[in-house]
Design an enzyme around this catalytic site. Structure first.
Site, PDB file in Angstrom:
ATOM      1  N   SER A 128      11.019  11.423   0.562  1.00 41.02           N
ATOM      2  CA  SER A 128      12.194  10.592   0.803  1.00 41.02           C
ATOM      3  C   SER A 128      12.299  10.228   2.273  1.00 41.02           C
ATOM      4  O   SER A 128      11.875  10.975   3.142  1.00 41.02           O
ATOM      5  CB  SER A 128      13.473  11.315   0.384  1.00 41.02           C
ATOM      6  OG  SER A 128      14.590  10.486   0.670  1.00 41.02           O
ATOM      7  N   LYS A 183      13.504  15.119  -6.478  1.00 39.75           N
ATOM      8  CA  LYS A 183      13.538  13.823  -5.784  1.00 39.75           C
ATOM      9  C   LYS A 183      14.383  12.827  -6.586  1.00 39.75           C
ATOM     10  O   LYS A 183      15.167  12.064  -6.025  1.00 39.75           O
ATOM     11  CB  LYS A 183      12.121  13.275  -5.575  1.00 39.75           C
ATOM     12  CG  LYS A 183      12.046  11.821  -5.104  1.00 39.75           C
ATOM     13  CD  LYS A 183      12.554  11.662  -3.689  1.00 39.75           C
ATOM     14  CE  LYS A 183      12.753  10.278  -3.141  1.00 39.75           C
ATOM     15  NZ  LYS A 183      12.083   9.133  -3.595  1.00 39.75           N
ATOM     16  N   HIS A 186      17.946  13.722  -6.063  1.00 38.74           N
ATOM     17  CA  HIS A 186      18.302  13.256  -4.716  1.00 38.74           C
ATOM     18  C   HIS A 186      18.718  11.791  -4.772  1.00 38.74           C
ATOM     19  O   HIS A 186      19.753  11.391  -4.226  1.00 38.74           O
ATOM     20  CB  HIS A 186      17.109  13.429  -3.755  1.00 38.74           C
ATOM     21  CG  HIS A 186      17.230  12.659  -2.472  1.00 38.74           C
ATOM     22  ND1 HIS A 186      17.021  11.293  -2.397  1.00 38.74           N
ATOM     23  CD2 HIS A 186      17.579  13.044  -1.215  1.00 38.74           C
ATOM     24  CE1 HIS A 186      17.224  10.892  -1.154  1.00 38.74           C
ATOM     25  NE2 HIS A 186      17.566  11.929  -0.423  1.00 38.74           N
ATOM     26  N   ASN A 187      17.914  10.977  -5.442  1.00 44.05           N
ATOM     27  CA  ASN A 187      18.242   9.554  -5.506  1.00 44.05           C
ATOM     28  C   ASN A 187      19.528   9.308  -6.286  1.00 44.05           C
ATOM     29  O   ASN A 187      20.311   8.423  -5.933  1.00 44.05           O
ATOM     30  CB  ASN A 187      17.082   8.773  -6.126  1.00 44.05           C
ATOM     31  CG  ASN A 187      15.922   8.628  -5.160  1.00 44.05           C
ATOM     32  OD1 ASN A 187      15.725   9.459  -4.273  1.00 44.05           O
ATOM     33  ND2 ASN A 187      15.127   7.584  -5.313  1.00 44.05           N
ATOM     34  N   GLU A 190      22.284  10.052  -4.030  1.00 44.64           N
ATOM     35  CA  GLU A 190      22.355   8.933  -3.073  1.00 44.64           C
ATOM     36  C   GLU A 190      23.176   7.771  -3.668  1.00 44.64           C
ATOM     37  O   GLU A 190      24.033   7.191  -2.994  1.00 44.64           O
ATOM     38  CB  GLU A 190      20.919   8.508  -2.756  1.00 44.64           C
ATOM     39  CG  GLU A 190      20.744   7.267  -1.917  1.00 44.64           C
ATOM     40  CD  GLU A 190      19.245   6.869  -1.859  1.00 44.64           C
ATOM     41  OE1 GLU A 190      18.390   7.754  -1.626  1.00 44.64           O
ATOM     42  OE2 GLU A 190      18.951   5.679  -2.035  1.00 44.64           O
TER      43      GLU A 190
HETATM   44  P1  NBP Z   1       3.652  -0.151  -3.528  1.00 52.07           P
HETATM   45  O1  NBP Z   1       4.503   0.583  -4.470  1.00 52.07           O
HETATM   46  O2  NBP Z   1       3.983  -1.568  -3.234  1.00 52.07           O
HETATM   47  O3  NBP Z   1       2.132  -0.090  -4.074  1.00 52.07           O
HETATM   48  C1  NBP Z   1       1.082  -0.786  -3.436  1.00 52.07           C
HETATM   49  C2  NBP Z   1      -0.154   0.062  -3.408  1.00 52.07           C
HETATM   50  O4  NBP Z   1      -0.586   0.394  -4.744  1.00 52.07           O
HETATM   51  C3  NBP Z   1      -1.313  -0.676  -2.772  1.00 52.07           C
HETATM   52  O5  NBP Z   1      -2.050   0.242  -2.020  1.00 52.07           O
HETATM   53  C4  NBP Z   1      -2.083  -1.150  -3.979  1.00 52.07           C
HETATM   54  O6  NBP Z   1      -3.439  -1.427  -3.729  1.00 52.07           O
HETATM   55  C5  NBP Z   1      -1.942   0.022  -4.865  1.00 52.07           C
HETATM   56  N1  NBP Z   1      -2.345  -0.216  -6.255  1.00 52.07           N
HETATM   57  C6  NBP Z   1      -1.734  -0.923  -7.225  1.00 52.07           C
HETATM   58 BR1  NBP Z   1      -0.218  -1.907  -6.997  1.00 52.07          BR
HETATM   59  N2  NBP Z   1      -2.374  -0.907  -8.394  1.00 52.07           N
HETATM   60  C7  NBP Z   1      -3.454  -0.141  -8.183  1.00 52.07           C
HETATM   61  C8  NBP Z   1      -4.522   0.265  -9.009  1.00 52.07           C
HETATM   62  N3  NBP Z   1      -4.575  -0.080 -10.294  1.00 52.07           N
HETATM   63  N4  NBP Z   1      -5.503   1.018  -8.459  1.00 52.07           N
HETATM   64  C9  NBP Z   1      -5.446   1.384  -7.175  1.00 52.07           C
HETATM   65  N5  NBP Z   1      -4.436   1.047  -6.333  1.00 52.07           N
HETATM   66  C10 NBP Z   1      -3.459   0.285  -6.836  1.00 52.07           C
HETATM   67  O7  NBP Z   1       3.504   0.635  -2.142  1.00 52.07           O
HETATM   68  P2  NBP Z   1       4.611   1.402  -1.261  1.00 52.07           P
HETATM   69  O8  NBP Z   1       5.874   0.612  -1.159  1.00 52.07           O
HETATM   70  O9  NBP Z   1       3.892   1.809  -0.051  1.00 52.07           O
HETATM   71  O10 NBP Z   1       4.954   2.698  -2.126  1.00 52.07           O
HETATM   72  C11 NBP Z   1       3.959   3.626  -2.505  1.00 52.07           C
HETATM   73  C12 NBP Z   1       4.583   4.681  -3.403  1.00 52.07           C
HETATM   74  O11 NBP Z   1       5.568   5.382  -2.666  1.00 52.07           O
HETATM   75  C13 NBP Z   1       5.313   4.112  -4.618  1.00 52.07           C
HETATM   76  O12 NBP Z   1       5.140   4.971  -5.716  1.00 52.07           O
HETATM   77  C14 NBP Z   1       6.760   4.106  -4.205  1.00 52.07           C
HETATM   78  O13 NBP Z   1       7.650   4.177  -5.304  1.00 52.07           O
HETATM   79  C15 NBP Z   1       6.812   5.348  -3.344  1.00 52.07           C
HETATM   80  N6  NBP Z   1       7.893   5.402  -2.365  1.00 52.07           N
HETATM   81  C16 NBP Z   1       8.243   4.304  -1.685  1.00 52.07           C
HETATM   82  C17 NBP Z   1       9.268   4.353  -0.737  1.00 52.07           C
HETATM   83  C18 NBP Z   1       9.643   3.140   0.038  1.00 52.07           C
HETATM   84  O14 NBP Z   1      10.631   3.215   0.778  1.00 52.07           O
HETATM   85  N7  NBP Z   1       8.912   2.027  -0.054  1.00 52.07           N
HETATM   86  C19 NBP Z   1       9.906   5.553  -0.496  1.00 52.07           C
HETATM   87  C20 NBP Z   1       9.512   6.682  -1.178  1.00 52.07           C
HETATM   88  C21 NBP Z   1       8.492   6.590  -2.113  1.00 52.07           C
HETATM   89  P3  NBP Z   1      -3.885  -2.917  -3.282  1.00 52.07           P
HETATM   90  O15 NBP Z   1      -3.628  -2.991  -1.821  1.00 52.07           O
HETATM   91  O16 NBP Z   1      -5.339  -2.924  -3.621  1.00 52.07           O
HETATM   92  O17 NBP Z   1      -3.077  -3.870  -4.082  1.00 52.07           O
END
Ligand code: NBP
Length: 478
Positions: A128, A183, A186-187, A190
């Site tokens: 988080s 987690k 937590h959400n 939130e």
């Molecule tokens: P995203 O949730 O937008 O995911 C993008 C990533 O997933 C890219 O690296 C993409 O690769 C990869 N990907 C996908 Br889409 N399909 C794939 C597949 N079939 N095989 C391999 N790779 C694949 O990224 P994020 O916003 O950085 O979040 C990452 C994780 O963290 C998520 O689960 C999210 O829920 C969690 N999270 C996010 C936050 C936040 O604030 N954003 C906070 C806490 C947790 P590519 O580049 O090749 O398309």
């Protein structure tokens, strides 16, 4: 191999997490399905530490020291399964796959079981704090085996946020899906916090008649007291912000339809399955849903309401102080409900979660970080079997002292037609818990009448049924 840890999935979260590891002196293998992201990370941030960029899954795995520690940071759902399927054949027994994405805990249960059968530790981990947290210190909630935590804990603790007393905001929550479960809660908490803050704002605006800038000052003042928290702090920032295009308060030019990504909904769905009342979280999820139903809102716009003028200055000031009390008391209730949910799941799934240390790791890094969480940690430290936070003497005293103001605020909201589902539900829960007798006795009578569902009596053991259709004599059931 040189890398202590690897991160695959280099969108914003994965990149920032990898940079955080590198900045703390760890050598990090980095990989992404689309190589351009890996290249961009090295080009822009390669100088921040030791990275080992890998183009293929094989190269990535080969770069990791054994037992291998591999973090997946991809889009939750099918992409996570795809990545697990891609890497599993390349791993050895004893290796660890950490899923840092926002997985549903049931998916984590399934994945952990499948990988355990292959001798691989699957560590569903709640992270988080968003992008900023991933880079500068998130709150980290790892599940998985205790054995895996021995190898992962020091690395994760090194990049985690630090609580005000210096302890890392990371602890082993419990086996398999315990980390992703907390987690999720937590959400949910939130969501509840944000809804309660929104209601406080609405009351100060409508009933006290204050402008957003003035309300920002009030939140700033509250942030120096028991409500001191990240969410109260940013509320003041948002309320003080002026829209550049129109010169109006920012909050007045934003469409009033709240969106959601689904973790609050998961919390409520799961609470229903566990039979745990989390009315504060549920009302928060529903309030966002109501706001988004523009069709219903348009259709109902002409329904009559009570109207009324804002309070005169003196009364407004007194009212604002009461709103602080109502907000605090309602917050205690929603946290009490959230912890009940963690406690129930811990029993249901055999997780043996330490309730106090869950509070401890939310003191920094995450969205609900607050001084308040230290109080929860202390309450569970004093009594690990505390059935509800409301039974803790300090919380009970505080909420008891707040109750007159809390009731006055809810009554005013009802009289003035200001919707306060969060404040009202929290108060109803408080009153239900403290009631000597609940009308559930009548409900049981009705159930027995129409469905012969039976009831228990207050004066003797057993299950009973009244023959309602006949002479209404009572029979012993079962
Ligand atoms: P995203 O949730 O937008 O995911 C993008 C990533 O997933 C890219 O690296 C993409 O690769 C990869 N990907 C996908 Br889409 N399909 C794939 C597949 N079939 N095989 C391999 N790779 C694949 O990224 P994020 O916003 O950085 O979040 C990452 C994780 O963290 C998520 O689960 C999210 O829920 C969690 N999270 C996010 C936050 C936040 O604030 N954003 C906070 C806490 C947790 P590519 O580049 O090749 O398309």
């Amino acid at each position: 191999p040189t890398a202590q840890i690897g991160v695959t999935g280099l969108a914003v979260m994965g990149s920032n997490l990898a940079r955080n590891f590198a900045r703390h002196g760890h050598t990090v293998a980095v990989h992404n399905r689309t190589t351009a992201r890996t290249t961009a990370l090295i080009d822009e941030h390669g100088h921040e530490g030791n990275f080992v960029p890998a183009e293929t899954a094989e190269e990535f795995v080969a770069a990791l020291q054994k037992p291998r520690r591999l973090i997946i940071m991809v889009k939750a759902g099918d992409p996570t399964d795809a990545v697990i399927d891609e890497f599993t054949p390349l791993l050895d027994e004893g290796d660890m796959i950490v899923d840092g994405g926002n997985a549903h805990f049931r998916d984590t249960l399934r994945r952990e079981k499948a990988l355990r059968a292959k001798g691989i530790h699957f560590v569903g981990t709640g992270i988080s704090g968003g992008e900023e947290g991933a880079l500068n210190g998130p709150s980290i909630m790892p599940g998985g085996s205790a054995e895996s935590y021995k190898a992962l804990g020091p690395l994760l603790e090194s990049i985690a946020a630090k609580a005000p007393d210096g302890t890392p905001c990371c602890t082993h929550i419990g086996p398999d899906a315990a980390g992703h479960f907390v987690k999720m809660v937590h959400n949910g908490i939130e969501y509840a916090d944000m809804q309660l803050i929104a209601e406080a704002y609405d009351l100060l605006r409508t009933v006290a008649g204050y402008e957003p800038a003035r309300i920002a000052e009030i939140f700033r003042a509250w942030n120096t007291g028991r409500l001191d928290s990240y969410l109260i702090e940013i509320t003041a920032e948002v309320l003080a912000h002026t829209d550049a295009a129109t010169g109006k308060p920012f909050v007045d030019v934003v469409a009033d339809e709240a969106e959601q990504k689904g973790t609050g909904r998961w919390t409520v769905q799961t609470a229903l399955d566990l039979g745990v009342p989390v009315s504060g979280i549920a009302e928060a999820v529903f309030a966002r849903s109501v706001s988004g139903h523009t069709d219903l809102r348009r259709a109902a716009r002409t329904l009559p309401g009570p109207g009324g003028e804002p309070l005169p200055a003196d009364a407004a000031e007194a009212f604002a102080a009461q709103v602080e009390e109502a907000l605090y008391a309602s917050k205690v209730v929603s946290y009490a409900q959230g912890w009940n949910m963690i406690s129930s799941a811990s029993t249901e799934y055999g997780w043996d979660i330490d309730l106090g240390s869950t509070a401890a790791i939310w003191r920094g890094g995450c969205i609900i970080r607050a001084a308040f969480l230290d109080r929860i940690r202390t309450a569970f430290a004093a009594d690990p079997a505390l059935p509800t936070l409301l039974a803790d003497k300090e919380f009970a005293d505080e909420v008891g002292r707040a109750q007159d103001a809390w009731r006055a605020v809810v009554a005013t909201a009802v009289r003035r037609g200001v919707p306060t589902p969060g404040f009202s539900a929290a108060l109803a829960y408080y009153d239900a818990l403290r009631a000597e007798r609940l009308p559930a006795a009548l409900t049981q009578g009705q159930r027995d009448f129409f469905g012969a569902h039976t009831y228990r009596r207050t004066d003797r053991e057993g299950s009973f049924h009244t023959v309602w259709a006949g002479d209404r004599h009572e029979e012993t059931a079962g």
